[in-house]
Design an enzyme around this catalytic site. Structure first.
Site, mmCIF file in Angstrom:
data_model
loop_
_atom_site.group_PDB
_atom_site.id
_atom_site.type_symbol
_atom_site.label_atom_id
_atom_site.label_comp_id
_atom_site.label_asym_id
_atom_site.label_seq_id
_atom_site.Cartn_x
_atom_site.Cartn_y
_atom_site.Cartn_z
ATOM 1 N N GLU A 91 -2.816 3.240 -11.010
ATOM 2 C CA GLU A 91 -2.058 4.482 -10.898
ATOM 3 C C GLU A 91 -0.825 4.321 -10.017
ATOM 4 O O GLU A 91 -0.847 3.571 -9.042
ATOM 5 C CB GLU A 91 -2.952 5.600 -10.344
ATOM 6 C CG GLU A 91 -4.044 5.952 -11.343
ATOM 7 C CD GLU A 91 -4.787 7.230 -11.003
ATOM 8 O OE1 GLU A 91 -5.329 7.839 -11.919
ATOM 9 O OE2 GLU A 91 -4.840 7.606 -9.818
ATOM 10 N N CYS A 104 4.823 5.318 -4.815
ATOM 11 C CA CYS A 104 3.593 4.855 -4.187
ATOM 12 C C CYS A 104 2.912 3.933 -5.191
ATOM 13 O O CYS A 104 2.483 4.386 -6.262
ATOM 14 C CB CYS A 104 2.736 6.082 -3.865
ATOM 15 S SG CYS A 104 1.167 5.688 -3.116
ATOM 16 N N CYS A 111 -10.608 -0.561 -5.290
ATOM 17 C CA CYS A 111 -10.533 -1.104 -3.928
ATOM 18 C C CYS A 111 -11.943 -1.439 -3.466
ATOM 19 O O CYS A 111 -12.887 -0.696 -3.741
ATOM 20 C CB CYS A 111 -9.907 -0.081 -2.983
ATOM 21 S SG CYS A 111 -9.683 -0.693 -1.298
ATOM 22 N N CYS A 115 -13.981 2.925 1.949
ATOM 23 C CA CYS A 115 -13.808 4.000 2.940
ATOM 24 C C CYS A 115 -14.479 5.275 2.422
ATOM 25 O O CYS A 115 -14.311 5.644 1.249
ATOM 26 C CB CYS A 115 -12.334 4.254 3.218
ATOM 27 S SG CYS A 115 -11.496 2.788 3.842
ATOM 28 N N CYS A 118 -12.368 8.215 0.600
ATOM 29 C CA CYS A 118 -11.336 7.865 -0.381
ATOM 30 C C CYS A 118 -11.926 7.690 -1.784
ATOM 31 O O CYS A 118 -12.889 6.949 -1.983
ATOM 32 C CB CYS A 118 -10.659 6.571 0.081
ATOM 33 S SG CYS A 118 -9.449 5.930 -1.074
ATOM 34 N N GLY A 156 -5.968 0.307 -3.673
ATOM 35 C CA GLY A 156 -6.138 -1.063 -3.201
ATOM 36 C C GLY A 156 -5.716 -1.307 -1.769
ATOM 37 O O GLY A 156 -5.019 -0.504 -1.155
ATOM 38 N N GLU A 157 -6.171 -2.435 -1.233
ATOM 39 C CA GLU A 157 -5.830 -2.846 0.129
ATOM 40 C C GLU A 157 -4.786 -3.974 0.026
ATOM 41 O O GLU A 157 -5.109 -5.108 -0.354
ATOM 42 C CB GLU A 157 -7.114 -3.318 0.844
ATOM 43 C CG GLU A 157 -6.901 -4.050 2.156
ATOM 44 C CD GLU A 157 -5.946 -3.362 3.137
ATOM 45 O OE1 GLU A 157 -6.154 -2.193 3.473
ATOM 46 O OE2 GLU A 157 -4.964 -4.023 3.553
ATOM 47 N N SER A 188 0.830 -0.362 3.856
ATOM 48 C CA SER A 188 -0.201 0.307 4.643
ATOM 49 C C SER A 188 -1.508 -0.475 4.527
ATOM 50 O O SER A 188 -1.946 -0.811 3.431
ATOM 51 C CB SER A 188 -0.402 1.727 4.112
ATOM 52 O OG SER A 188 -1.505 2.336 4.752
ATOM 53 N N LEU A 212 -5.264 4.174 10.800
ATOM 54 C CA LEU A 212 -6.155 4.239 11.960
ATOM 55 C C LEU A 212 -7.322 5.184 11.626
ATOM 56 O O LEU A 212 -8.469 4.885 11.870
ATOM 57 C CB LEU A 212 -5.358 4.756 13.170
ATOM 58 C CG LEU A 212 -6.087 4.763 14.497
ATOM 59 C CD1 LEU A 212 -6.365 3.347 14.972
ATOM 60 C CD2 LEU A 212 -5.293 5.538 15.539
ATOM 61 N N ASN A 287 -7.799 15.212 2.279
ATOM 62 C CA ASN A 287 -7.745 15.721 0.908
ATOM 63 C C ASN A 287 -9.152 15.707 0.329
ATOM 64 O O ASN A 287 -10.004 14.922 0.768
ATOM 65 C CB ASN A 287 -6.836 14.833 0.050
ATOM 66 C CG ASN A 287 -5.374 15.033 0.400
ATOM 67 O OD1 ASN A 287 -4.906 16.158 0.560
ATOM 68 N ND2 ASN A 287 -4.642 13.942 0.546
#
Ligand code: SAH
Ligand code: SF4
Length: 342
Positions: A91, A104, A111, A115, A118, A156-157, A188, A212, A287
């Site tokens: 996406e 973005c 991913c 987390c 997410c 993704g990371e 990020s 963070l 969110n």
């Protein structure tokens, strides 16, 4: 070296490939203009000898993603769902403001970091994207909008796919192609500490943002498994090293979650981390996500939190969520187009 997409090759690699195959290396510049200035997505019309065109065609895709869906938010944010050649979802989101158009981009399909807040995390990882697939997301947007900023904050990371992301930044920064200043490119990370050092070593043209999310180890570990591998002490060490060696600012992304990260104690922990450093905080109200235990705080709780932090002269901006109605906001990318706005 083998890439499936021609856009994954650096200029030098393309030159090498051409000369290895008996062609003039300067043709690489011509191909680069075709791909990254004219934004062409087919070999047809490329003004090189037919034999060279055939060689490229039989070795590399020039277009790797197919558009499956485009959704537009009431606030102007646009989200695209693509599929890779091997059918994995990717996406991309375009966020317009009065002066900017930020793209973005996703660096992986899904991913693996898991987390708790997410949606991308709850998908798991399909695979990392190659450079060409990352650049193609930007090119697709650029063909319709003048892109001013690129943020590597989609699925993704980025720092577990660092080589591909580095190459994408180098291409975007290249004066002969997109010529985007490093201030317009932001990576990020959820906190992959060694990756932060590697960005410095490679001199990747980008700015750094760190998710963070929470400012004490216990809360952070409960939300982000990555904190078990690199805790706050190690993460902050990596950030300090980056601040010292790059001379840049680092953005810290902080998620406001009811009773967890939006309390007085949490504000004090955050101040302790941010105050002595050249960091600014981007706070985001949680969110909607798939975890019923995690809720957004009330407006009053958010304001109280901000007041405590600002009283200590710490720079904290609250980010307006964009594209929530089409699930394009932070942490909502999960290739689930059937879900409708809340
Ligand atoms: N994997 C990288 C980059 C993509 S995530 C990273 O984690 O930094 C993009 C941003 O969205 C991160 O800052 C993340 O903390 C934030 N995010 C994820 N889920 C969210 C949610 N439900 N609400 C608000 N922000 C969220
Ligand atoms: Fe992955 Fe970032 Fe989502 Fe965590 S917040 S699961 S690292 S995309």
């Amino acid at each position: 070296m083998y890439f499936k997409d021609i856009k994954s090759l650096s200029r030098d690699e393309l030159r090498q490939f051409l000369s290895d195959n008996g062609h003039k290396p300067y043709r690489a510049d011509q191909v680069y203009v075709w791909l990254f200035k004219l934004l062409m997505q087919t070999y047809e019309g490329l003004n090189v000898p037919a034999e060279l065109c055939k060689l490229l065609e039989s070795n590399f895709h020039i277009k790797s993603l197919r558009e499956e869906l485009k959704m537009e938010s009431a606030d102007g944010t646009v989200k695209w769902l693509y599929k890779t050649a091997d059918d994995f979802p990717v996406e991309t989101v375009m966020i317009p403001t009065e002066t900017r158009a930020s793209v973005c981009v996703s660096t992986q399909s899904g991913c693996a970091m898991g987390c708790a807040f997410c949606r991308t995390g709850s998908m798991g990882l399909n695979r990392s994207l190659e450079t060409g697939e990352i650049l193609e997301q930007i090119i697709n947007v650029w063909r319709n909008y003048k892109v001013t900023n690129v943020i590597f904050m989609g699925m993704g990371e980025p720092l577990v796919n660092l080589d591909a992301v580095h190459r994408a930044c180098v291409c975007l920064h290249d004066q002969k192609t997109f010529s985007m200043g490093k201030g317009r490119l932001t990576i990020s990370t959820s906190g992959v500490a060694p990756g932060i050092a590697e960005l410095l070593e490679r001199n990747t043209p980008c700015q750094l943002a760190v998710s963070l999310v929470a400012a004490d180890d216990k809360t952070r570990e409960g939300l982000m498994p990555v904190n078990k591998r690199w805790n706050l002490t190690e993460l902050i060490k990596a950030i300090d090293n980056y601040l010292e060696r790059s001379g840049e600012w680092v953005t810290l992304e902080y998620i406001l979650i009811k009773d967890k990260t939006c309390t007085k104690t949490a504000a004090e922990d955050l101040i302790r981390i941010v105050k002595p450093r050249r960091c600014k905080v981007n706070a985001i109200v949680l969110n909607s996500n798939e975890n019923p235990e995690l809720q957004a705080p009330s407006e009053q709780e958010v304001n109280e939190f901000l007041e405590i932090v600002r009283a200590k002269s710490v720079q904290i901006n609250i980010r307006n969520p964009r594209g929530r109605d089409i699930f394009a906001a932070c942490g909502q990318l999960a290739s689930n187009p059937c879900k409708v706005a809340i």
